[in-house]
Design a protein around this motif. Sequence first.
Motif, PDB file in Angstrom:
ATOM      1  N   LEU A   1       0.849  -1.176   0.000  1.00  0.00           N
ATOM      2  CA  LEU A   1       0.000   0.000   0.000  1.00  0.00           C
ATOM      3  C   LEU A   1       0.891   1.235   0.000  1.00  0.00           C
ATOM      4  O   LEU A   1       1.722   1.400   0.887  1.00  0.00           O
ATOM      5  CB  LEU A   1      -0.887  -0.013   1.244  1.00  0.00           C
ATOM      6  CG  LEU A   1      -2.048   0.954   1.298  1.00  0.00           C
ATOM      7  CD1 LEU A   1      -3.054   0.666   0.196  1.00  0.00           C
ATOM      8  CD2 LEU A   1      -2.732   0.862   2.652  1.00  0.00           C
ATOM      9  N   ILE A   2       0.735   2.064  -1.026  1.00  0.00           N
ATOM     10  CA  ILE A   2       1.539   3.278  -1.160  1.00  0.00           C
ATOM     11  C   ILE A   2       0.610   4.480  -1.034  1.00  0.00           C
ATOM     12  O   ILE A   2      -0.253   4.692  -1.876  1.00  0.00           O
ATOM     13  CB  ILE A   2       2.286   3.312  -2.507  1.00  0.00           C
ATOM     14  CG1 ILE A   2       3.188   2.094  -2.639  1.00  0.00           C
ATOM     15  CG2 ILE A   2       3.085   4.612  -2.639  1.00  0.00           C
ATOM     16  CD1 ILE A   2       3.817   1.924  -4.001  1.00  0.00           C
ATOM     17  N   SER A   3       0.785   5.239   0.037  1.00  0.00           N
ATOM     18  CA  SER A   3      -0.057   6.405   0.274  1.00  0.00           C
ATOM     19  C   SER A   3       0.423   7.587  -0.561  1.00  0.00           C
ATOM     20  O   SER A   3       1.619   7.854  -0.649  1.00  0.00           O
ATOM     21  CB  SER A   3      -0.012   6.788   1.754  1.00  0.00           C
ATOM     22  OG  SER A   3      -0.707   7.998   1.963  1.00  0.00           O
ATOM     23  N   VAL A   4      -0.524   8.290  -1.158  1.00  0.00           N
ATOM     24  CA  VAL A   4      -0.208   9.513  -1.899  1.00  0.00           C
ATOM     25  C   VAL A   4      -0.547  10.756  -1.083  1.00  0.00           C
ATOM     26  O   VAL A   4      -0.331  11.876  -1.540  1.00  0.00           O
ATOM     27  CB  VAL A   4      -0.929   9.559  -3.272  1.00  0.00           C
ATOM     28  CG1 VAL A   4      -0.531   8.386  -4.136  1.00  0.00           C
ATOM     29  CG2 VAL A   4      -2.437   9.622  -3.100  1.00  0.00           C
ATOM     30  N   ASP A   5      -1.063  10.562   0.128  1.00  0.00           N
ATOM     31  CA  ASP A   5      -1.467  11.686   0.979  1.00  0.00           C
ATOM     32  C   ASP A   5      -0.279  12.603   1.270  1.00  0.00           C
ATOM     33  O   ASP A   5       0.719  12.171   1.843  1.00  0.00           O
ATOM     34  CB  ASP A   5      -2.052  11.192   2.301  1.00  0.00           C
ATOM     35  CG  ASP A   5      -3.370  10.469   2.126  1.00  0.00           C
ATOM     36  OD1 ASP A   5      -4.093  10.774   1.170  1.00  0.00           O
ATOM     37  OD2 ASP A   5      -3.674   9.584   2.954  1.00  0.00           O
ATOM     38  N   GLY A   6      -0.398  13.859   0.864  1.00  0.00           N
ATOM     39  CA  GLY A   6       0.638  14.846   1.126  1.00  0.00           C
ATOM     40  C   GLY A   6       1.948  14.576   0.420  1.00  0.00           C
ATOM     41  O   GLY A   6       2.986  15.108   0.816  1.00  0.00           O
ATOM     42  N   LYS A   7       1.902  13.743  -0.624  1.00  0.00           N
ATOM     43  CA  LYS A   7       3.111  13.355  -1.347  1.00  0.00           C
ATOM     44  C   LYS A   7       2.923  13.589  -2.842  1.00  0.00           C
ATOM     45  O   LYS A   7       2.686  12.637  -3.602  1.00  0.00           O
ATOM     46  CB  LYS A   7       3.443  11.890  -1.075  1.00  0.00           C
ATOM     47  CG  LYS A   7       3.658  11.569   0.392  1.00  0.00           C
ATOM     48  CD  LYS A   7       3.818  10.086   0.599  1.00  0.00           C
ATOM     49  CE  LYS A   7       3.876   9.752   2.070  1.00  0.00           C
ATOM     50  NZ  LYS A   7       3.746   8.310   2.293  1.00  0.00           N
ATOM     51  N   PRO A   8       3.032  14.836  -3.286  1.00  0.00           N
ATOM     52  CA  PRO A   8       2.785  15.113  -4.706  1.00  0.00           C
ATOM     53  C   PRO A   8       3.739  14.358  -5.639  1.00  0.00           C
ATOM     54  O   PRO A   8       3.341  13.975  -6.738  1.00  0.00           O
ATOM     55  CB  PRO A   8       2.954  16.629  -4.826  1.00  0.00           C
ATOM     56  CG  PRO A   8       3.571  17.091  -3.558  1.00  0.00           C
ATOM     57  CD  PRO A   8       3.330  16.045  -2.522  1.00  0.00           C
ATOM     58  N   ALA A   9       4.962  14.114  -5.211  1.00  0.00           N
ATOM     59  CA  ALA A   9       5.902  13.386  -6.066  1.00  0.00           C
ATOM     60  C   ALA A   9       5.458  11.941  -6.254  1.00  0.00           C
ATOM     61  O   ALA A   9       5.559  11.384  -7.352  1.00  0.00           O
ATOM     62  CB  ALA A   9       7.311  13.444  -5.482  1.00  0.00           C
ATOM     63  N   VAL A  10       4.943  11.329  -5.192  1.00  0.00           N
ATOM     64  CA  VAL A  10       4.455   9.948  -5.285  1.00  0.00           C
ATOM     65  C   VAL A  10       3.218   9.898  -6.171  1.00  0.00           C
ATOM     66  O   VAL A  10       3.086   9.005  -7.007  1.00  0.00           O
ATOM     67  CB  VAL A  10       4.170   9.377  -3.874  1.00  0.00           C
ATOM     68  CG1 VAL A  10       3.520   8.002  -3.964  1.00  0.00           C
ATOM     69  CG2 VAL A  10       5.449   9.312  -3.050  1.00  0.00           C
TER      70      VAL A  10
END
Length: 86
Positions: free
Chosen positions: A31-40
């Motif tokens: 599970l890879i969270s994109v929360d607060g991670k614009p690069a991800v």
Amino acid sequence: MSGITIYSSAYCPFCIRAVRLLDSKQVPYQLISVDGKPAVRRVMAEKAGRTSVPQIWIGERHVGGCDELYALERAGKLDPLIAEYQ
């Protein structure tokens, strides 16, 4: 890529539904969270061609989002696909 990878957000109801389905099958996933991670999120969008979450891969196959995951389940195609990568 092997196994199952899900890009998600903690507050996304579709992400929660997708994870619940996979949990019910007792299969491991990353599970890879994109929360607060614009690069991800940008990496996810480049790979998927979509900016919405969840985005799900089983092995090298981009399944799509929650609706596509459930469509595979209803068609009886999800378990065989998962089995290829477990």
